[in-house]
Design a protein around this motif. Structure first.
Motif, short mmCIF file in Angstrom:
data_model
loop_
_atom_site.label_atom_id
_atom_site.label_comp_id
_atom_site.label_asym_id
_atom_site.label_seq_id
_atom_site.Cartn_x
_atom_site.Cartn_y
_atom_site.Cartn_z
N TYR A 2 0.83 -1.20 0.00
CA TYR A 2 0.00 0.00 0.00
C TYR A 2 0.87 1.26 0.00
O TYR A 2 1.80 1.37 0.78
CB TYR A 2 -0.93 0.02 1.21
N ILE A 3 0.53 2.15 -0.89
CA ILE A 3 1.21 3.44 -0.95
C ILE A 3 0.35 4.49 -0.23
O ILE A 3 0.84 5.27 0.55
CB ILE A 3 1.44 3.87 -2.41
N CYS A 4 -0.93 4.47 -0.54
CA CYS A 4 -1.86 5.42 0.08
C CYS A 4 -2.75 4.65 1.06
O CYS A 4 -3.63 3.90 0.64
CB CYS A 4 -2.71 6.10 -0.99
N LEU A 5 -2.48 4.84 2.34
CA LEU A 5 -3.25 4.13 3.35
C LEU A 5 -4.65 4.72 3.49
O LEU A 5 -5.61 3.99 3.75
CB LEU A 5 -2.52 4.18 4.69
N CYS A 6 -4.78 6.00 3.31
CA CYS A 6 -6.10 6.64 3.46
C CYS A 6 -7.11 6.08 2.46
O CYS A 6 -8.27 5.91 2.79
CB CYS A 6 -5.98 8.13 3.28
N LYS A 7 -6.65 5.82 1.24
CA LYS A 7 -7.54 5.35 0.19
C LYS A 7 -7.28 3.90 -0.18
O LYS A 7 -7.86 3.39 -1.15
CB LYS A 7 -7.39 6.23 -1.06
N VAL A 34 -5.45 9.08 -4.66
CA VAL A 34 -4.12 9.20 -4.05
C VAL A 34 -3.84 10.65 -3.66
O VAL A 34 -4.03 11.56 -4.46
CB VAL A 34 -3.03 8.71 -5.04
N GLY A 35 -3.44 10.85 -2.42
CA GLY A 35 -3.08 12.19 -1.96
C GLY A 35 -4.25 13.09 -1.67
O GLY A 35 -4.07 14.28 -1.44
N SER A 36 -5.44 12.55 -1.62
CA SER A 36 -6.62 13.40 -1.44
C SER A 36 -7.02 13.60 0.02
O SER A 36 -7.95 14.34 0.29
CB SER A 36 -7.80 12.83 -2.23
N GLN A 37 -6.30 12.94 0.92
CA GLN A 37 -6.65 13.14 2.34
C GLN A 37 -5.45 13.72 3.10
O GLN A 37 -5.27 14.91 3.11
CB GLN A 37 -7.16 11.85 2.95
N CYS A 38 -4.62 12.88 3.70
CA CYS A 38 -3.54 13.42 4.53
C CYS A 38 -2.36 13.91 3.69
O CYS A 38 -1.59 14.74 4.14
CB CYS A 38 -3.07 12.38 5.54
N GLY A 39 -2.18 13.33 2.50
CA GLY A 39 -1.11 13.76 1.62
C GLY A 39 0.24 13.10 1.86
O GLY A 39 1.20 13.39 1.15
N LYS A 40 0.33 12.21 2.82
CA LYS A 40 1.62 11.58 3.13
C LYS A 40 2.13 10.68 2.00
O LYS A 40 3.30 10.37 1.93
CB LYS A 40 1.51 10.77 4.42
N CYS A 41 1.25 10.24 1.14
CA CYS A 41 1.62 9.33 0.07
C CYS A 41 2.11 10.05 -1.19
O CYS A 41 2.59 9.40 -2.12
CB CYS A 41 0.43 8.47 -0.31
N VAL A 42 1.97 11.34 -1.25
CA VAL A 42 2.22 12.07 -2.49
C VAL A 42 3.65 11.89 -2.98
O VAL A 42 3.88 11.64 -4.18
CB VAL A 42 1.89 13.57 -2.32
FE1 FES Z 1 -2.63 8.94 0.77
FE2 FES Z 1 -3.23 9.80 3.20
S1 FES Z 1 -1.87 8.20 2.64
S2 FES Z 1 -3.88 10.60 1.32
#
Ligand code: FES
Length: 68
Positions: A2-7, A34-42
Motif C-alpha cells: 500500500y502506498i496510500c493508506l487513506c484510500k 491518491v493524496g486526497s486526504q492526509c497527503g503523506k503518500c504524495v
Molecule cells: Fe494517501 Fe493519506 S496516505 S492521502
C-alpha cells in the motif's frame, strides 16, 4: 504494497492507472484518490509516477510539431 493508506491504494493500482493513461499526480488523484486526504503518500506516488513514465516509449506522433 500500500502506498496510500487513506484510500487503500497499492503500488500495483498506481502502475496500472499509469499504464491506462494517467500521466500526472492530478490524474492519479482523480482516478484513485491518491493524496486526497492526509497527503503523506504524495512523495512516494510521485516517485512511482516518474519511474513508470520514463519506462514508457514515446510516441513521435504526440510530440509537438514546430510551427510552419
Ligand atoms: Fe494517501 Fe493519506 S496516505 S492521502
Amino acid at each position: 504494497m500500500y502506498i496510500c493508506l487513506c484510500k487503500a491504494v497499492s503500488d500495483k493500482a498506481i502502475k496500472q492507472s499509469i499504464a491506462d493513461g494517467a500521466c500526472s499526480m492530478r490524474d492519479l488523484k482523480a482516478r484513485l484518490g491518491v493524496g486526497s486526504q492526509c497527503g503523506k503518500c504524495v512523495c512516494q506516488a510521485s516517485a512511482i509516477l516518474h519511474n513508470e513514465l520514463v519506462k514508457q516509449p514515446r510516441d513521435a506522433n504526440n510530440l509537438a510539431k514546430p510551427a510552419a
